[in-house]
Design a protein around this motif. Sequence first.
Motif, short mmCIF file in Angstrom:
data_model
loop_
_atom_site.label_atom_id
_atom_site.label_comp_id
_atom_site.label_asym_id
_atom_site.label_seq_id
_atom_site.Cartn_x
_atom_site.Cartn_y
_atom_site.Cartn_z
N ASP A 91 0.83 -1.31 0.11
CA ASP A 91 0.02 0.05 0.15
C ASP A 91 1.01 1.06 -0.04
O ASP A 91 1.48 1.62 0.92
N ILE A 92 0.98 2.13 -1.11
CA ILE A 92 1.83 3.19 -1.26
C ILE A 92 1.46 4.28 -0.22
O ILE A 92 2.42 4.88 0.14
N ALA A 93 0.42 4.37 0.04
CA ALA A 93 -0.04 5.58 1.22
C ALA A 93 0.54 4.92 2.56
O ALA A 93 1.29 6.09 3.10
N GLU A 94 0.36 3.98 2.91
CA GLU A 94 0.96 3.16 4.10
C GLU A 94 2.54 3.37 4.07
O GLU A 94 3.03 3.75 5.09
N LEU A 95 3.09 2.91 2.90
CA LEU A 95 4.48 3.09 2.73
C LEU A 95 5.06 4.51 3.05
O LEU A 95 6.09 4.59 3.87
N ALA A 96 4.23 5.38 2.17
CA ALA A 96 4.62 6.94 2.35
C ALA A 96 4.62 7.39 4.06
O ALA A 96 5.69 7.87 4.24
N GLU A 97 3.62 6.80 4.53
CA GLU A 97 3.57 7.23 6.00
C GLU A 97 4.78 6.59 6.92
O GLU A 97 5.47 7.35 7.56
N GLN A 98 5.08 5.27 6.57
CA GLN A 98 6.14 4.93 7.24
C GLN A 98 7.52 5.32 6.94
O GLN A 98 8.28 5.41 7.68
N VAL A 99 7.72 5.45 5.67
CA VAL A 99 8.97 6.19 5.01
C VAL A 99 9.22 7.67 5.69
O VAL A 99 10.22 8.09 6.13
N THR A 100 8.07 8.31 5.82
CA THR A 100 8.01 9.49 6.52
C THR A 100 8.87 9.59 7.93
O THR A 100 9.57 10.28 8.43
N PHE A 101 8.06 8.62 8.58
CA PHE A 101 8.59 8.42 9.97
C PHE A 101 10.23 8.00 9.95
O PHE A 101 10.83 8.68 10.85
N LEU A 102 10.54 7.13 9.29
CA LEU A 102 12.00 6.85 8.95
C LEU A 102 12.93 8.20 8.66
O LEU A 102 13.93 8.39 9.41
N ILE A 103 12.27 8.95 7.74
CA ILE A 103 13.02 10.08 7.46
C ILE A 103 13.27 11.22 8.74
O ILE A 103 14.08 11.72 9.04
N LEU A 104 11.92 11.34 9.49
CA LEU A 104 11.85 12.24 10.51
C LEU A 104 12.68 11.71 11.78
O LEU A 104 13.46 12.34 12.28
N LYS A 105 12.67 10.32 11.82
CA LYS A 105 13.47 9.80 12.78
C LYS A 105 15.23 9.93 12.78
O LYS A 105 15.69 10.33 13.56
N ARG A 106 15.60 9.93 11.40
CA ARG A 106 16.91 10.03 11.31
C ARG A 106 17.26 11.58 11.14
O ARG A 106 18.43 11.87 11.82
N GLU A 107 16.48 12.39 10.62
CA GLU A 107 16.70 13.88 10.97
C GLU A 107 16.71 14.57 12.40
O GLU A 107 17.54 15.06 12.79
N TRP A 108 15.85 13.90 12.98
CA TRP A 108 15.64 14.08 14.55
C TRP A 108 17.03 13.71 15.13
O TRP A 108 17.58 14.20 16.13
N GLN A 109 17.42 12.42 14.77
CA GLN A 109 18.64 11.89 15.45
C GLN A 109 20.04 12.97 15.07
O GLN A 109 20.80 13.29 15.78
N LYS A 110 20.00 13.56 13.77
CA LYS A 110 21.09 14.57 13.37
C LYS A 110 20.97 15.77 14.27
O LYS A 110 21.81 16.06 14.86
N VAL A 111 19.85 16.24 14.49
CA VAL A 111 19.67 17.20 15.02
C VAL A 111 19.70 17.12 16.82
O VAL A 111 20.45 18.11 17.68
N TRP A 112 19.42 16.16 17.31
CA TRP A 112 19.61 15.98 18.69
C TRP A 112 20.98 15.65 18.99
O TRP A 112 21.44 16.36 19.85
N PHE A 113 21.68 14.90 18.10
CA PHE A 113 23.17 14.74 18.49
C PHE A 113 24.11 16.07 18.31
O PHE A 113 24.86 16.30 19.01
N ARG A 114 23.52 16.92 17.27
CA ARG A 114 24.19 18.24 16.96
C ARG A 114 23.96 19.01 18.28
O ARG A 114 24.92 19.88 18.60
N ASN A 115 22.84 19.01 18.97
CA ASN A 115 22.41 19.80 19.90
C ASN A 115 23.03 19.39 21.27
O ASN A 115 23.55 20.02 22.21
N ARG A 116 23.43 18.10 21.50
CA ARG A 116 24.11 17.35 22.58
C ARG A 116 25.69 17.50 22.58
O ARG A 116 26.13 17.48 23.72
N TYR A 117 25.99 17.30 21.34
CA TYR A 117 27.55 17.25 21.44
C TYR A 117 28.26 18.31 20.64
O TYR A 117 28.12 19.02 19.70
#
Length: 117
Positions: A91-117
Motif C-alpha cells: 500500500d503506497i499510502a501506508e509506505l509513504a507514512e512509514q518512510v516519513t517516520f523513518l526520515i523524521l527519525k533520522r533527521e531528529w537523530q542528526k538534530v538531537w546529536f548536534r544539540n547534545r555534542y
Amino acid sequence: MIFTPPQNTDLLLSEAQKEKLYMELVRQLNKDFTLANEVLDMPADIAPIELKLGLQDRIYRLIQVKFAEYLNLLYIIDVPEKEIKALNGADIAELAEQVTFLILKREWQKVWFRNRY
C-alpha cells in the motif's frame, strides 16, 4: 545520555517541540531535501500535523512519479537501507507514512546529536 528514537511520528514531533528543537528539525529537513534537489520549503513555524501530512504527501508523490529521486533523497538523508527494506510496499499510502517516520527519525537523530555534542 543515549539517543532513543520515539516510536512514531507524533511522539517524535512532540519530543522535538518539548526539547525546543522543532524548528531545527524543520530546517534540517529543508536542507537535506534541497541537497537532494527536491526543494521542500517548509516554514520553520509550520504546525507539526501540517509538517507530517505535507511530508507524507511529498514522499507519496516521489514514490509514484520520481522513484530515482526518492531513492536519492533516502541516500542523502541517510535512512538505513535495512529499515526501508523491512517495510511492506503493498500500500503506497501506508509506505509513504512509514518512510516519513523513518526520515523524521533520522533527521531528529542528526538534530538531537548536534544539540547534545
